[in-house]
Design an enzyme around this catalytic site. Sequence first.
Site, PDB file in Angstrom:
ATOM      1  CE  LYS A   1      56.145  17.076  82.366  1.00 28.17           C
ATOM      2  NZ  LYS A   1      57.075  17.119  81.222  1.00 28.17           N
TER       3      LYS A   1
HETATM    4  C1  PLP Z   1      57.147  16.438  80.092  1.00 22.89           C
HETATM    5  C2  PLP Z   1      58.079  16.902  79.066  1.00 22.89           C
HETATM    6  C3  PLP Z   1      57.823  16.707  77.706  1.00 22.89           C
HETATM    7  C4  PLP Z   1      56.612  15.956  77.225  1.00 22.89           C
HETATM    8  O1  PLP Z   1      55.409  16.655  77.448  1.00 22.89           O
HETATM    9  P1  PLP Z   1      54.013  15.895  77.419  1.00 22.89           P
HETATM   10  O2  PLP Z   1      53.006  16.893  77.838  1.00 22.89           O
HETATM   11  O3  PLP Z   1      54.150  14.762  78.396  1.00 22.89           O
HETATM   12  O4  PLP Z   1      53.833  15.402  76.042  1.00 22.89           O
HETATM   13  C5  PLP Z   1      58.705  17.225  76.797  1.00 22.89           C
HETATM   14  N1  PLP Z   1      59.832  17.869  77.187  1.00 22.89           N
HETATM   15  C6  PLP Z   1      60.108  18.066  78.491  1.00 22.89           C
HETATM   16  C7  PLP Z   1      61.368  18.757  78.856  1.00 22.89           C
HETATM   17  C8  PLP Z   1      59.238  17.608  79.469  1.00 22.89           C
HETATM   18  O5  PLP Z   1      59.535  17.806  80.752  1.00 22.89           O
END
Ligand code: PLP
Length: 493
Positions: free
Chosen positions: A110
Amino acid sequence: MLYHSTRSKEKTVTASQAILKGLSDDGGLFVPEAIPALDKSLTELSQMTYKEIAYEILKLYLTDFTKEELENCINKAYDTKFDTEEIVPLAEADGAYYLELFHGATIAFKDMALSILPHFMITAAKKNQVKNEIVILTATSGDTGKAALAGFADVAGTRIVVFYPKNGVSPIQEKQMVTQRGENTSVVGITGNFDDAQTGVKMIFSDKELEKEMDAKGFQFSSANSINIGRLVPQIVYYVYSYVKLLAEGKIKEGEKINVVVPTGNFGNILAAFYAKNMGLPIDKLICASNENKVLYDFFQTGTYDRNRQFILTSSPSMDILISSNLERLIYRIAGNDPDKNVALMHSLSQNGSYSITDEMRKELADFRGYYASEEETTDTIRDLYEKCGYVIDTHTAVAAAAYNKYKKETGDHTKTVIASTASPFKFSRSVMKAIAPDKAEMEEFALVDELSALAGVPVPKAVNELRTAPVVHDHIYDKSAMVDAVKAFLGM
Ligand SMILES: *Cc1c(COP(=O)(O)O)cnc(C)c1O
């Protein structure tokens, strides 16, 4: 480049307006009128740094930002908050390339978008003569919350409220959030799951009365959730980067197609890969990996999206999601960019919790493959990879690796493959330890972290070390039906 909603094409907005609004007034998501093509060759891009590639992508989408503005945003985002100059290293293990998206401030992917979004927002606010203070509302399944808090903390002209499911995140994730400093930050645990939090945030966003009340007090909402186009676009960058990096290292030839595997929850990360492909990046298959909340797997299998099922808490909590918000952008596209068709399906989703796409639409999904991993398969995958290569991956990445192994076995396809590695194993150290050294999994949180560091041969990331002594500064718990009260209390309304 203009943007409109997935639910109506009548009104168009600029990129900066779409970033400020987050979600369209009609509840739809902003999409570009057309996906732009890369305007540099892959060979040219292969000679560029991460930041330079970021500029080449962003300039195609955020066309109302000047070159100086974009470069300023990029420089402020991808700096020493990242513990490596490469920003996203590519690690080869067991015949696949792990794209490590977890070297930023909060050691999860993120950070890739949330390091830059606050800078997009203040730039966009200036550009649009916004006088109000911008209030970011975010629902988090664990990682978004901290990454958004870290991004927005003490950014002048902004405030941020983060809602998380009180019993649905890892202890490290919770500690990361409740120790967040910054006068402009608020962290609220809710009695409910992630979908409740996300639904609550959407309801607050669409409350017109509240909007008026807020405006009178000098506030306006915006979203840092992955529905914001300002998050989607920066995520395209690392797919392009990974491809040209493989090219620069002679691992692939220019134009050679690669597969991409993405551990998926809200469908934002994999959608960025899909956009990259549509911009001309030679990607063949997009492999969507789910955990036991396998609503997307079922969707790709059957053409029916059905959220009517039990919500399962897994060891990959950031993927514990039954409503993948960003999927709407894909649905809109495979419906021939027809907002009315999309609206009918989304209406069915909110009324009945499910919808089915037509055979014609299913044909448009030919490049996607859905796989899922059980909890046991996830654990086995972490252990196997560690025993084979000494490389330690987190639970989310392991879901992707397990999905990839299944795909390879089923198809015999040995196309070079990039696996999105979305979190540091230190963020989910107990689950990881259960896989690689179960006898040590009961240790106290930070002893565990030190042990993991020794086993993996990787230093403990700064983001985790800091938590050892950080005081808890947020302790609000609200019922899921009272989220709006939490916002009003924080804003003094
Ligand atoms: C948010 C997240 C995901 C999922 O990503 P999306 O864009 O919501 O599909 C996968 N792994 C981690 C560690 C995340 O923080």
